[in-house]
Design a protein around this motif. Structure first.
Motif, PDB file in Angstrom:
ATOM      1  N   GLY A 111      60.862  79.253  15.317  1.00 27.74           N
ATOM      2  CA  GLY A 111      59.870  78.940  14.294  1.00 27.74           C
ATOM      3  C   GLY A 111      58.464  79.356  14.691  1.00 27.74           C
ATOM      4  O   GLY A 111      57.620  79.610  13.835  1.00 27.74           O
ATOM      5  N   CYS A 112      58.201  79.427  15.976  1.00 23.79           N
ATOM      6  CA  CYS A 112      56.855  79.742  16.454  1.00 23.79           C
ATOM      7  C   CYS A 112      56.595  81.248  16.551  1.00 23.79           C
ATOM      8  O   CYS A 112      55.435  81.655  16.612  1.00 23.79           O
ATOM      9  N   ILE A 113      57.669  82.025  16.609  1.00 23.45           N
ATOM     10  CA  ILE A 113      57.475  83.470  16.711  1.00 23.45           C
ATOM     11  C   ILE A 113      56.716  83.959  15.488  1.00 23.45           C
ATOM     12  O   ILE A 113      57.083  83.692  14.355  1.00 23.45           O
ATOM     13  N   GLY A 114      55.630  84.601  15.720  1.00 25.90           N
ATOM     14  CA  GLY A 114      54.819  85.125  14.624  1.00 25.90           C
ATOM     15  C   GLY A 114      53.837  84.111  14.085  1.00 25.90           C
ATOM     16  O   GLY A 114      52.978  84.462  13.282  1.00 25.90           O
ATOM     17  N   CYS A 115      53.914  82.863  14.510  1.00 30.41           N
ATOM     18  CA  CYS A 115      52.995  81.836  14.018  1.00 30.41           C
ATOM     19  C   CYS A 115      51.732  81.828  14.872  1.00 30.41           C
ATOM     20  O   CYS A 115      50.654  82.151  14.404  1.00 30.41           O
ATOM     21  N   GLY A 116      51.880  81.410  16.126  1.00 28.49           N
ATOM     22  CA  GLY A 116      50.752  81.431  17.044  1.00 28.49           C
ATOM     23  C   GLY A 116      49.712  80.354  16.829  1.00 28.49           C
ATOM     24  O   GLY A 116      48.661  80.374  17.454  1.00 28.49           O
ATOM     25  N   CYS A 117      49.961  79.365  15.976  1.00 32.39           N
ATOM     26  CA  CYS A 117      48.948  78.347  15.696  1.00 32.39           C
ATOM     27  C   CYS A 117      48.717  77.409  16.883  1.00 32.39           C
ATOM     28  O   CYS A 117      47.625  76.932  17.101  1.00 32.39           O
ATOM     29  N   LEU A 118      49.779  77.127  17.660  1.00 33.59           N
ATOM     30  CA  LEU A 118      49.725  76.193  18.778  1.00 33.59           C
ATOM     31  C   LEU A 118      49.070  74.873  18.368  1.00 33.59           C
ATOM     32  O   LEU A 118      48.291  74.288  19.117  1.00 33.59           O
ATOM     33  N   SER A 119      49.415  74.429  17.184  1.00 36.54           N
ATOM     34  CA  SER A 119      48.865  73.192  16.637  1.00 36.54           C
ATOM     35  C   SER A 119      49.466  71.981  17.338  1.00 36.54           C
ATOM     36  O   SER A 119      50.670  71.891  17.525  1.00 36.54           O
ATOM     37  N   LYS A 121      49.661  69.110  16.040  1.00 31.21           N
ATOM     38  CA  LYS A 121      50.408  68.353  15.053  1.00 31.21           C
ATOM     39  C   LYS A 121      51.711  69.036  14.677  1.00 31.21           C
ATOM     40  O   LYS A 121      52.722  68.380  14.490  1.00 31.21           O
ATOM     41  N   ALA A 122      51.680  70.363  14.562  1.00 37.09           N
ATOM     42  CA  ALA A 122      52.825  71.057  13.994  1.00 37.09           C
ATOM     43  C   ALA A 122      53.722  71.741  15.020  1.00 37.09           C
ATOM     44  O   ALA A 122      54.916  71.910  14.777  1.00 37.09           O
ATOM     45  N   CYS A 123      53.171  72.128  16.145  1.00 38.27           N
ATOM     46  CA  CYS A 123      53.948  72.965  17.072  1.00 38.27           C
ATOM     47  C   CYS A 123      54.769  72.107  18.027  1.00 38.27           C
ATOM     48  O   CYS A 123      54.228  71.380  18.855  1.00 38.27           O
ATOM     49  N   ARG A 124      56.084  72.232  17.904  1.00 32.73           N
ATOM     50  CA  ARG A 124      56.981  71.452  18.764  1.00 32.73           C
ATOM     51  C   ARG A 124      57.129  72.079  20.144  1.00 32.73           C
ATOM     52  O   ARG A 124      57.686  71.472  21.043  1.00 32.73           O
TER      53      ARG A 124
HETATM   54  S1  FES Z   1      52.996  78.239  17.339  1.00 31.66           S
HETATM   55 FE1  FES Z   1      52.782  77.521  15.324  1.00 31.66          FE
HETATM   56  S2  FES Z   1      54.253  75.957  15.167  1.00 31.66           S
HETATM   57 FE2  FES Z   1      54.409  76.642  17.228  1.00 31.66          FE
END
Ligand code: FES
Length: 143
Positions: A111-119, A121-124
């Motif tokens: 799920g994190c591939i391509g996201c990169g938010c490192l939130s 709250k959201a990043c497990r």
């Molecule tokens: S990097 Fe965005 S949810 Fe993990």
């Protein structure tokens, strides 16, 4: 009575460098006795301990984890089948837990591939099971 081995003989028979064997000894993974000339001699049972260290490292256990378990085994005699079985059962459970954690990491990574938010709250991956939420509200890593 079994003949004790020199560090060179132990290195040759185990395939482990003498320097690594001295490191293992310094960490309490193996033990030696000293001759009257202060030279190390190793009981042949150390070969089994070294083999176990190699196997455990190959499946991802740290030297600290290995040392903790080997500390429960006798240093002055060859471990029995029962001794080894007890170690194996414990390590099987730990391996199963590690594999479950790796599977979870792999699942979340997708799920994190391509996201990169490192939130937080959201990043497990960054905050698995929202562990930081248990420490209270607000930014926990900034205080
Ligand atoms: S990097 Fe965005 S949810 Fe993990």
């Amino acid at each position: 009575m079994k003949r004790f081995l020199t560090v060179s003989e132990l290195a040759q028979r185990s395939g482990i460098a003498a320097s690594a064997l001295r490191f293992y000894e310094s960490r309490g993974l193996i033990a030696s006795v000293r001759t009257s000339g202060n030279q190390r001699r190793f009981h042949p049972s150390m070969l089994r301990r070294i083999a176990l260290i190699q196997v455990a490292q190959s499946v991802g256990f740290t030297l600290e984890e290995i040392a903790g378990e080997l500390a429960c085994l006798p240093m002055n005699r060859t471990a029995t089948k029962r001794d080894w079985e007890r170690v194996a059962v414990k390590w099987q459970k730990e391996l199963a837990a590690k594999m479950a954690r790796l599977q979870s990491l792999n699942d979340n990574l997708t799920g994190c591939i391509g996201c990169g938010c490192l939130s937080m709250k959201a990043c497990r991956l960054l905050n698995p099971e929202d562990a930081l939420a248990q420490q209270g509200n607000g930014a926990q890593r900034l205080s």
